[in-house]
Design a protein around this motif. Structure first.
Motif, PDB file in Angstrom:
ATOM      1  N   UNK A  62      12.091   0.763 -13.754  1.00  0.00           N
ATOM      2  CA  UNK A  62      11.375  -0.171 -13.746  1.00  0.00           C
ATOM      3  C   UNK A  62       9.914  -0.088 -14.238  1.00  0.00           C
ATOM      4  N   UNK A  63       9.894  -0.772 -14.684  1.00  0.00           N
ATOM      5  CA  UNK A  63       8.136  -1.117 -16.140  1.00  0.00           C
ATOM      6  C   UNK A  63       7.452  -1.732 -15.200  1.00  0.00           C
ATOM      7  N   UNK A  64       6.316  -1.356 -14.989  1.00  0.00           N
ATOM      8  CA  UNK A  64       4.924  -1.421 -13.747  1.00  0.00           C
ATOM      9  C   UNK A  64       3.602  -2.232 -15.079  1.00  0.00           C
ATOM     10  N   UNK A  65       3.474  -2.856 -15.042  1.00  0.00           N
ATOM     11  CA  UNK A  65       2.090  -2.771 -16.189  1.00  0.00           C
ATOM     12  C   UNK A  65       0.881  -2.804 -15.160  1.00  0.00           C
ATOM     13  N   UNK A  66      -0.549  -2.147 -15.346  1.00  0.00           N
ATOM     14  CA  UNK A  66      -1.506  -2.419 -14.323  1.00  0.00           C
ATOM     15  C   UNK A  66      -2.044  -1.568 -13.506  1.00  0.00           C
ATOM     16  N   UNK A  67      -3.511  -0.959 -13.034  1.00  0.00           N
ATOM     17  CA  UNK A  67      -3.276  -0.160 -12.505  1.00  0.00           C
ATOM     18  C   UNK A  67      -3.511  -1.007 -11.093  1.00  0.00           C
ATOM     19  N   UNK A  68      -4.269   0.210  -9.551  1.00  0.00           N
ATOM     20  CA  UNK A  68      -4.348  -0.334  -8.317  1.00  0.00           C
ATOM     21  C   UNK A  68      -5.338  -1.363  -8.531  1.00  0.00           C
ATOM     22  N   UNK A  69      -4.835  -2.662  -7.415  1.00  0.00           N
ATOM     23  CA  UNK A  69      -5.984  -3.355  -7.164  1.00  0.00           C
ATOM     24  C   UNK A  69      -5.898  -4.891  -8.314  1.00  0.00           C
ATOM     25  N   UNK A  70      -4.929  -4.826  -9.638  1.00  0.00           N
ATOM     26  CA  UNK A  70      -4.263  -5.798  -9.962  1.00  0.00           C
ATOM     27  C   UNK A  70      -3.553  -6.132 -10.008  1.00  0.00           C
ATOM     28  N   UNK A  71      -3.140  -7.286 -10.255  1.00  0.00           N
ATOM     29  CA  UNK A  71      -2.031  -8.161  -9.993  1.00  0.00           C
ATOM     30  C   UNK A  71      -1.145  -6.806 -10.718  1.00  0.00           C
ATOM     31  N   UNK A  72       0.268  -6.254 -10.619  1.00  0.00           N
ATOM     32  CA  UNK A  72       1.078  -5.954 -11.164  1.00  0.00           C
ATOM     33  C   UNK A  72       2.108  -6.867 -11.593  1.00  0.00           C
ATOM     34  N   UNK A  73       2.632  -6.487 -13.570  1.00  0.00           N
ATOM     35  CA  UNK A  73       3.962  -7.351 -14.073  1.00  0.00           C
ATOM     36  C   UNK A  73       4.956  -5.581 -13.739  1.00  0.00           C
ATOM     37  N   UNK A 107      -2.414  -3.734   3.234  1.00  0.00           N
ATOM     38  CA  UNK A 107      -1.309  -3.578   2.069  1.00  0.00           C
ATOM     39  C   UNK A 107      -1.518  -4.975   1.179  1.00  0.00           C
ATOM     40  N   UNK A 108      -1.094  -4.601  -0.357  1.00  0.00           N
ATOM     41  CA  UNK A 108      -0.987  -5.901  -1.648  1.00  0.00           C
ATOM     42  C   UNK A 108       0.081  -5.219  -2.005  1.00  0.00           C
ATOM     43  N   UNK A 109       1.100  -6.789  -2.094  1.00  0.00           N
ATOM     44  CA  UNK A 109       2.505  -6.316  -2.564  1.00  0.00           C
ATOM     45  C   UNK A 109       2.591  -7.819  -3.673  1.00  0.00           C
ATOM     46  N   UNK A 110       3.670  -6.876  -4.602  1.00  0.00           N
ATOM     47  CA  UNK A 110       4.188  -8.162  -5.372  1.00  0.00           C
ATOM     48  C   UNK A 110       5.695  -7.592  -5.295  1.00  0.00           C
ATOM     49  N   UNK A 111       6.275  -9.036  -5.118  1.00  0.00           N
ATOM     50  CA  UNK A 111       8.310  -8.268  -4.539  1.00  0.00           C
ATOM     51  C   UNK A 111       8.601  -9.481  -6.003  1.00  0.00           C
ATOM     52  N   UNK A 112       9.935  -8.793  -5.472  1.00  0.00           N
ATOM     53  CA  UNK A 112      10.711  -9.355  -7.169  1.00  0.00           C
ATOM     54  C   UNK A 112      12.034  -9.490  -6.736  1.00  0.00           C
ATOM     55  N   UNK A 113      13.143 -10.380  -7.108  1.00  0.00           N
ATOM     56  CA  UNK A 113      14.214  -9.535  -6.359  1.00  0.00           C
ATOM     57  C   UNK A 113      14.730  -9.415  -7.478  1.00  0.00           C
ATOM     58  N   UNK A 150       1.845   7.404   2.465  1.00  0.00           N
ATOM     59  CA  UNK A 150       1.025   6.501   1.619  1.00  0.00           C
ATOM     60  C   UNK A 150      -0.383   7.251   1.978  1.00  0.00           C
ATOM     61  N   UNK A 151      -1.472   7.286   0.327  1.00  0.00           N
ATOM     62  CA  UNK A 151      -2.758   7.042   1.195  1.00  0.00           C
ATOM     63  C   UNK A 151      -3.097   6.095   0.381  1.00  0.00           C
ATOM     64  N   UNK A 152      -4.719   6.105   1.380  1.00  0.00           N
ATOM     65  CA  UNK A 152      -5.349   4.956   0.741  1.00  0.00           C
ATOM     66  C   UNK A 152      -6.031   5.194  -0.411  1.00  0.00           C
ATOM     67  N   UNK A 153      -5.186   4.092  -1.468  1.00  0.00           N
ATOM     68  CA  UNK A 153      -6.165   3.681  -2.565  1.00  0.00           C
ATOM     69  C   UNK A 153      -4.506   4.347  -3.604  1.00  0.00           C
ATOM     70  N   UNK A 154      -3.346   4.409  -3.211  1.00  0.00           N
ATOM     71  CA  UNK A 154      -1.859   4.495  -3.599  1.00  0.00           C
ATOM     72  C   UNK A 154      -1.725   3.579  -4.120  1.00  0.00           C
ATOM     73  N   UNK A 155      -0.552   3.116  -5.345  1.00  0.00           N
ATOM     74  CA  UNK A 155       0.143   2.101  -5.444  1.00  0.00           C
ATOM     75  C   UNK A 155       1.706   2.568  -5.485  1.00  0.00           C
ATOM     76  N   UNK A 183       3.580  -1.965  -4.090  1.00  0.00           N
ATOM     77  CA  UNK A 183       2.115  -2.012  -3.124  1.00  0.00           C
ATOM     78  C   UNK A 183       0.930  -1.193  -3.520  1.00  0.00           C
ATOM     79  N   UNK A 184       0.011  -1.673  -3.241  1.00  0.00           N
ATOM     80  CA  UNK A 184      -1.384  -0.695  -2.782  1.00  0.00           C
ATOM     81  C   UNK A 184      -1.902  -0.635  -1.787  1.00  0.00           C
ATOM     82  N   UNK A 185      -1.893   0.596  -1.540  1.00  0.00           N
ATOM     83  CA  UNK A 185      -2.271   1.214   0.070  1.00  0.00           C
ATOM     84  C   UNK A 185      -4.058   0.612   0.384  1.00  0.00           C
ATOM     85  N   UNK A 186      -4.805  -0.453   0.439  1.00  0.00           N
ATOM     86  CA  UNK A 186      -6.274  -0.994   0.629  1.00  0.00           C
ATOM     87  C   UNK A 186      -6.665  -0.110   1.550  1.00  0.00           C
TER      88      UNK A 186
END
Length: 190
Positions: A62-73, A107-113, A150-155, A183-186
């Protein structure tokens, strides 16, 4: 007289419901039901055969682009089967104590089916992180298990099989769908 009519009416409806329920348990379900069942089985078998590649995907597929805090692709692979077990991988390390049952998380998150490789939901898109208490049953079992430690600041990438997700479907998710979350652990803890 009206009350008696209502009581009789309710009795008739109840008797009809019992009779229909009894009919539903009979082995002879009729040609239409058999045809629909056969058609559904055939299409699910064909779909399963069409998506079998001989190996289960891993987190590295699985390829994930973008760093912590950014909307991932998130890009899902086309050359492997969805995993049958929960897969968890930290893409960005966090710091501090790991989340434990009973702790508050934000948590921030993005879900792909998996089946259609489309985004179904995203708190990033809404601009509002999701609060939860780990282990309280507020979220699907895949989140409960996948967010332990999960630790704070983790993606964190989580690939969740249907049994730990929505199983037979619900909340806009198709039956037997594998879910891919980034997910990003805010915030971890109070």
């Amino acid at each position: 007289m009206r009350k008696l009519g209502r009581i009789i009416g309710v009795g008739v409806v109840a008797a009809a419901a019992v009779a229909l329920t009894a009919c539903g348990s009979d082995d002879d379900t009729g040609a239409a039901a058999t045809s629909a069942t056969t058609s559904a089985r055939g299409s699910s078998t064909a779909a399963a055969a069409a998506t079998t590649f001989g190996r289960e995907c891993t987190a590295d597929d699985v390829k994930v682009e973008g760093g912590y805090g950014e909307n991932p692709k998130i890009t899902l692979p086309d050359n492997c089967d969805p995993p049958k077990q929960l897969i968890v991988k930290d893409l960005v390390a966090g710091s501090g104590p790991g989340a434990a049952t009973g702790q508050q998380l934000t948590m921030n998150y993005s879900l792909i089916t998996w089946s259609d490789k489309k985004k179904l939901d995203s708190s990033f898109d809404r601009g509002k992180p999701f609060p939860l208490t780990l282990g309280s049953g507020q979220v699907i079992p895949g989140w409960e298990q996948g967010l332990e430690g999960v630790q704070q600041g983790a993606r964190r990438l989580m690939i969740i099989p249907p049994e730990l997700g929505y199983g037979k479907g619900g909340n806009g998710v198709k039956p037997n769908e594998t879910l891919v979350f980034v997910t990003d652990a805010v915030k971890v803890g109070n």
